[in-house]
Design an enzyme around this catalytic site. Structure first.
Site, PDB file in Angstrom:
ATOM      1  N   SER A 139       0.850  -1.189   0.000  1.00  0.00           N
ATOM      2  CA  SER A 139       0.000   0.000   0.000  1.00  0.00           C
ATOM      3  C   SER A 139       0.884   1.237   0.000  1.00  0.00           C
ATOM      4  CB  SER A 139      -0.896   0.028   1.241  1.00  0.00           C
ATOM      5  OG  SER A 139      -1.577   1.273   1.352  1.00  0.00           O
ATOM      6  N   TYR A 152      -1.515  -0.491  10.374  1.00  0.00           N
ATOM      7  CA  TYR A 152      -1.622  -0.721   8.936  1.00  0.00           C
ATOM      8  C   TYR A 152      -0.383  -0.226   8.198  1.00  0.00           C
ATOM      9  CZ  TYR A 152      -3.592  -0.843   4.225  1.00  0.00           C
ATOM     10  OH  TYR A 152      -3.816  -1.100   2.898  1.00  0.00           O
TER      11      TYR A 152
END
Length: 257
Positions: A139, A152
């Site tokens: 990501s 995350y």
């Protein structure tokens, strides 16, 4: 080029879009999800030919289950040409709250250990064959840490570093390791975000571009390219300026919220 692709997290979002992209390009599918009934219903809704796909039930957090799913795929369908470790979760945390440490553990178990366990059954056979591609979905959030995103962001930074290490190990044997870092994609993971999401992509658009990237054998790619530019700029910003820019930015929803 066509062959067999194995995709985790295939029951929704990016994984589902990737499955449909590969299928329409003539590939056979090995699809992994916890919710196999949902995945089977989707396959029937899309009129997928049963002989061209197989579904394996596994939670990537369960190392024994996800490695067994990989072994089952090899036994039933043969060794894949492409393995896409897509399954992942995104949950905000506050490290000052004790219960959020367990949330962080679960994020790492899914996004990191789960990714490594997804690849594990295929590495030695691919090295012996001398071909194949292992694709890790990272990501843009792995480029720099964002407030409220500690679990995350750090997990996706680890995906980037892990795949880079694995790439060096596999390269001499003809096996490619491709790291794809999505920007904001319109999926169930992002729809509850309470902040702006520039260059938001639809899953099918992302899947089409990712398909090209894997076929090209790129080592690392941010999709869309605009977020790649943003990521480079963020990486270059001095810490003091980066911190000021993010001051007051809305945080990711915590699990309890």
């Amino acid at each position: 080029m066509s062959g067999l692709v194995y995709i985790t997290g295939a029951s929704s979002g990016i994984g589902q879009a990737l499955a449909l992209q590969y299928y329409r390009a003539g590939w056979r599918l090995g699809l992994v999800a916890r919710r196999t009934s949902d995945l089977q219903l989707w396959a029937q809704t899309q009129d997928l030919t049963p002989a061209r796909y197989a579904i394996y039930g596994a939670d990537v957090c369960d190392v024994a289950a996800i490695t067994a799913a990989g072994q089952a795929c090899i036994a039933a369908q043969g060794l894949p040409d492409v393995v896409i470790a897509n399954a992942g979760i995104s949950v905000g945390i506050d490290s000052a709250i004790f219960d959020d440490l367990e949330v962080m553990r679960r994020v790492y178990a899914t996004n990191n250990i789960g990714l490594a366990a997804t690849f594990q059954p295929f590495i030695t056979p691919m090295l012996q064959r001398g071909s194949g591609a292992l694709v890790g979905i990272a990501s843009v959030a792995g480029i720099r840490g964002l407030p409220g995103h500690a679990a995350y962001c750090s997990s996706k930074a680890a995906v980037i570093s892990y795949c880079e290490s694995l790439r060096g190990e596999c390269r001499p044997y003809g096996v490619k390791v491709v790291t794809i870092a999505p920007g904001y994609i319109d999926t169930p993971l992002t729809r509850e975000n309470r902040y702006s999401m520039p260059f938001l992509m639809q899953p099918e658009d992302f899947a089409a571009r990712a398909f090209q990237v894997v076929n090209e054998g790129a080592s690392f790619r941010v999709i869309p390219w605009q977020m790649g530019l943003v990521a480079r700029l963020l990486r270059l910003l001095p810490n003091a300026l980066f911190d000021r820019l993010l001051a007051g930015r809305p945080r990711k929803h915590r699990q309890a919220e």
